[in-house]
Design a protein around this motif. Structure first.
Motif, PDB file in Angstrom:
ATOM      1  N   LEU A 170      38.191  33.989  25.728  1.00 13.95           N
ATOM      2  CA  LEU A 170      36.610  34.464  25.711  1.00 13.95           C
ATOM      3  C   LEU A 170      35.795  34.142  26.873  1.00 13.95           C
ATOM      4  CD1 LEU A 170      34.726  35.887  23.744  1.00 13.95           C
ATOM      5  CD2 LEU A 170      34.445  33.783  22.510  1.00 13.95           C
ATOM      6  N   ARG A 171      36.099  32.810  27.440  1.00 14.20           N
ATOM      7  CA  ARG A 171      35.326  32.431  28.679  1.00 14.20           C
ATOM      8  C   ARG A 171      35.521  33.322  29.836  1.00 14.20           C
ATOM      9  NH1 ARG A 171      37.675  27.053  30.152  1.00 14.20           N
ATOM     10  NH2 ARG A 171      37.162  26.570  28.014  1.00 14.20           N
ATOM     11  N   VAL A 172      36.620  33.822  30.064  1.00 11.54           N
ATOM     12  CA  VAL A 172      37.002  34.794  30.964  1.00 11.54           C
ATOM     13  C   VAL A 172      36.049  35.926  30.704  1.00 11.54           C
ATOM     14  CG1 VAL A 172      38.576  36.239  32.253  1.00 11.54           C
ATOM     15  CG2 VAL A 172      39.188  33.765  31.439  1.00 11.54           C
ATOM     16  N   ARG A 173      36.052  36.549  29.455  1.00 17.18           N
ATOM     17  CA  ARG A 173      35.389  37.784  29.377  1.00 17.18           C
ATOM     18  C   ARG A 173      33.906  37.885  29.303  1.00 17.18           C
ATOM     19  NH1 ARG A 173      37.802  39.446  23.978  1.00 17.18           N
ATOM     20  NH2 ARG A 173      36.510  40.832  23.721  1.00 17.18           N
ATOM     21  N   VAL A 174      33.372  36.432  29.222  1.00 19.27           N
ATOM     22  CA  VAL A 174      31.793  36.107  29.008  1.00 19.27           C
ATOM     23  C   VAL A 174      31.382  36.128  30.525  1.00 19.27           C
ATOM     24  CG1 VAL A 174      30.400  34.354  28.684  1.00 19.27           C
ATOM     25  CG2 VAL A 174      31.678  35.048  26.880  1.00 19.27           C
ATOM     26  N   LYS A 175      32.237  35.353  31.290  1.00 18.49           N
ATOM     27  CA  LYS A 175      32.027  35.339  32.923  1.00 18.49           C
ATOM     28  C   LYS A 175      32.002  36.651  33.434  1.00 18.49           C
ATOM     29  CE  LYS A 175      33.619  32.751  37.020  1.00 18.49           C
ATOM     30  NZ  LYS A 175      34.537  31.951  37.287  1.00 18.49           N
ATOM     31  N   GLU A 176      33.051  37.431  33.007  1.00 19.99           N
ATOM     32  CA  GLU A 176      32.873  38.902  33.698  1.00 19.99           C
ATOM     33  C   GLU A 176      31.767  39.723  33.378  1.00 19.99           C
ATOM     34  OE1 GLU A 176      36.706  40.652  32.050  1.00 19.99           O
ATOM     35  OE2 GLU A 176      37.814  39.645  33.535  1.00 19.99           O
ATOM     36  N   GLU A 177      31.153  39.409  32.062  1.00 20.52           N
ATOM     37  CA  GLU A 177      30.209  40.151  31.621  1.00 20.52           C
ATOM     38  C   GLU A 177      28.948  39.750  32.379  1.00 20.52           C
ATOM     39  OE1 GLU A 177      27.811  43.063  29.735  1.00 20.52           O
ATOM     40  OE2 GLU A 177      30.082  42.990  29.957  1.00 20.52           O
ATOM     41  N   VAL A 178      28.716  38.483  32.213  1.00 20.04           N
ATOM     42  CA  VAL A 178      27.448  37.803  33.160  1.00 20.04           C
ATOM     43  C   VAL A 178      27.517  37.852  34.561  1.00 20.04           C
ATOM     44  CG1 VAL A 178      26.316  35.504  33.877  1.00 20.04           C
ATOM     45  CG2 VAL A 178      27.335  35.849  31.374  1.00 20.04           C
ATOM     46  N   THR A 179      28.626  38.129  35.079  1.00 16.66           N
ATOM     47  CA  THR A 179      28.862  38.465  36.673  1.00 16.66           C
ATOM     48  C   THR A 179      28.451  39.867  36.675  1.00 16.66           C
ATOM     49  OG1 THR A 179      30.723  37.140  36.919  1.00 16.66           O
ATOM     50  CG2 THR A 179      30.380  38.565  38.591  1.00 16.66           C
ATOM     51  N   LYS A 180      28.760  40.731  35.947  1.00 16.90           N
ATOM     52  CA  LYS A 180      28.436  42.239  36.059  1.00 16.90           C
ATOM     53  C   LYS A 180      27.085  42.200  35.831  1.00 16.90           C
ATOM     54  CE  LYS A 180      29.662  44.920  32.746  1.00 16.90           C
ATOM     55  NZ  LYS A 180      30.452  45.953  31.846  1.00 16.90           N
ATOM     56  N   GLN A 181      26.139  41.656  34.962  1.00 18.66           N
ATOM     57  CA  GLN A 181      24.682  41.850  34.817  1.00 18.66           C
ATOM     58  C   GLN A 181      24.256  41.194  35.927  1.00 18.66           C
ATOM     59  OE1 GLN A 181      23.688  40.139  30.899  1.00 18.66           O
ATOM     60  NE2 GLN A 181      24.973  41.703  29.874  1.00 18.66           N
ATOM     61  N   ILE A 182      24.710  40.249  36.746  1.00 20.29           N
ATOM     62  CA  ILE A 182      23.997  39.747  37.928  1.00 20.29           C
ATOM     63  C   ILE A 182      24.219  40.661  38.852  1.00 20.29           C
ATOM     64  CG2 ILE A 182      24.278  37.738  39.576  1.00 20.29           C
ATOM     65  CD1 ILE A 182      24.970  36.071  37.299  1.00 20.29           C
ATOM     66  N   LYS A 183      25.284  41.309  39.197  1.00 16.09           N
ATOM     67  CA  LYS A 183      25.424  42.261  40.401  1.00 16.09           C
ATOM     68  C   LYS A 183      24.591  43.321  40.137  1.00 16.09           C
ATOM     69  CE  LYS A 183      30.246  40.785  41.648  1.00 16.09           C
ATOM     70  NZ  LYS A 183      31.317  41.371  41.611  1.00 16.09           N
ATOM     71  N   ALA A 184      24.278  43.878  38.596  1.00 15.93           N
ATOM     72  CA  ALA A 184      23.567  44.900  38.604  1.00 15.93           C
ATOM     73  C   ALA A 184      22.111  44.506  38.579  1.00 15.93           C
ATOM     74  CB  ALA A 184      23.991  45.500  37.105  1.00 15.93           C
ATOM     75  N   ASN A 185      21.791  43.272  39.037  1.00 14.79           N
ATOM     76  CA  ASN A 185      20.206  42.904  39.085  1.00 14.79           C
ATOM     77  C   ASN A 185      19.657  43.126  37.493  1.00 14.79           C
ATOM     78  OD1 ASN A 185      20.309  41.994  41.425  1.00 14.79           O
ATOM     79  ND2 ASN A 185      19.616  44.045  42.257  1.00 14.79           N
ATOM     80  N   ILE A 186      20.682  42.986  36.466  1.00  8.66           N
ATOM     81  CA  ILE A 186      19.643  42.901  35.116  1.00  8.66           C
ATOM     82  C   ILE A 186      19.312  41.411  34.755  1.00  8.66           C
ATOM     83  CG2 ILE A 186      20.132  43.096  32.700  1.00  8.66           C
ATOM     84  CD1 ILE A 186      22.163  45.471  33.507  1.00  8.66           C
ATOM     85  N   VAL A 187      20.070  40.573  35.039  1.00 11.18           N
ATOM     86  CA  VAL A 187      19.870  39.100  34.922  1.00 11.18           C
ATOM     87  C   VAL A 187      19.635  38.396  36.335  1.00 11.18           C
ATOM     88  CG1 VAL A 187      20.578  39.008  32.457  1.00 11.18           C
ATOM     89  CG2 VAL A 187      22.108  38.421  34.511  1.00 11.18           C
ATOM     90  N   ARG A 188      19.187  37.163  36.432  1.00 13.15           N
ATOM     91  CA  ARG A 188      19.089  36.638  37.522  1.00 13.15           C
ATOM     92  C   ARG A 188      19.346  35.049  37.157  1.00 13.15           C
ATOM     93  NH1 ARG A 188      12.765  36.713  39.017  1.00 13.15           N
ATOM     94  NH2 ARG A 188      12.238  35.778  36.972  1.00 13.15           N
TER      95      ARG A 188
END
Length: 146
Positions: A101-119
């Motif tokens: 689950l940690r890997v999937r959470v990291k992937e999702e957060v990374t995807k949101q950071i790259k899309a400039n949705i979160v910072r």
């Protein structure tokens, strides 16, 4: 006729109905510039080809990231929490996740950071853990528990 009606109702209820919510991911961009979207899995082959071709033809119409939306007011996409400055913020103990689950959470957060949705920001006096919510298609949605 009255004897046939219950049999017809039972027959109708026992029929398998396709789940119209089932989707599959398709890339309407190129191999270098991936632009993924979802389409229904129950489309006929010709409909599917037509849909994908139409999406590729109008790929520039869709916003694939926040950067694709110039002029969009941050007032409608930024979230702020009204806090009382006289109160100490709550700092939760960091939550630990299972390795998969940690890997999937990291992937999702990374995807949101790259899309400039979160910072990425640093709030040493305040911590609210994320809450991963499993989606029907196996992905997870990242939620914040305030």
């Amino acid at each position: 006729m009255p004897d046939i009606l219950p049999q017809e109702i039972e027959k109708l209820e026992s029929q398998k109905v396709p789940n119209l919510e089932e989707t599959e991911v398709v890339n309407v961009g190129s191999k270098e510039d991936v632009k993924e979207t979802k389409i229904n899995t129950h489309l006929e082959a010709k409909q599917k080809e037509t849909m994908i071709e139409l999406l590729r033809q109008y790929v520039d119409v869709f916003a694939w990231s926040y950067d694709d939306m110039p002029g969009l007011s941050t007032d409608i996409v930024s979230h702020r929490l009204p806090t009382n400055p006289t109160r100490m913020p709550v700092k939760q103990k960091p939550r630990k996740f299972k390795p998969d689950l940690r890997v999937r959470v990291k992937e999702e957060v990374t995807k949101q950071i790259k899309a400039n949705i979160v910072r990425v920001t640093k709030y040493p006096s305040c911590l609210a853990n994320i809450v991963p919510v499993p989606n029907n298609d196996g992905n997870i949605i990242i939620c914040m528990d305030y």
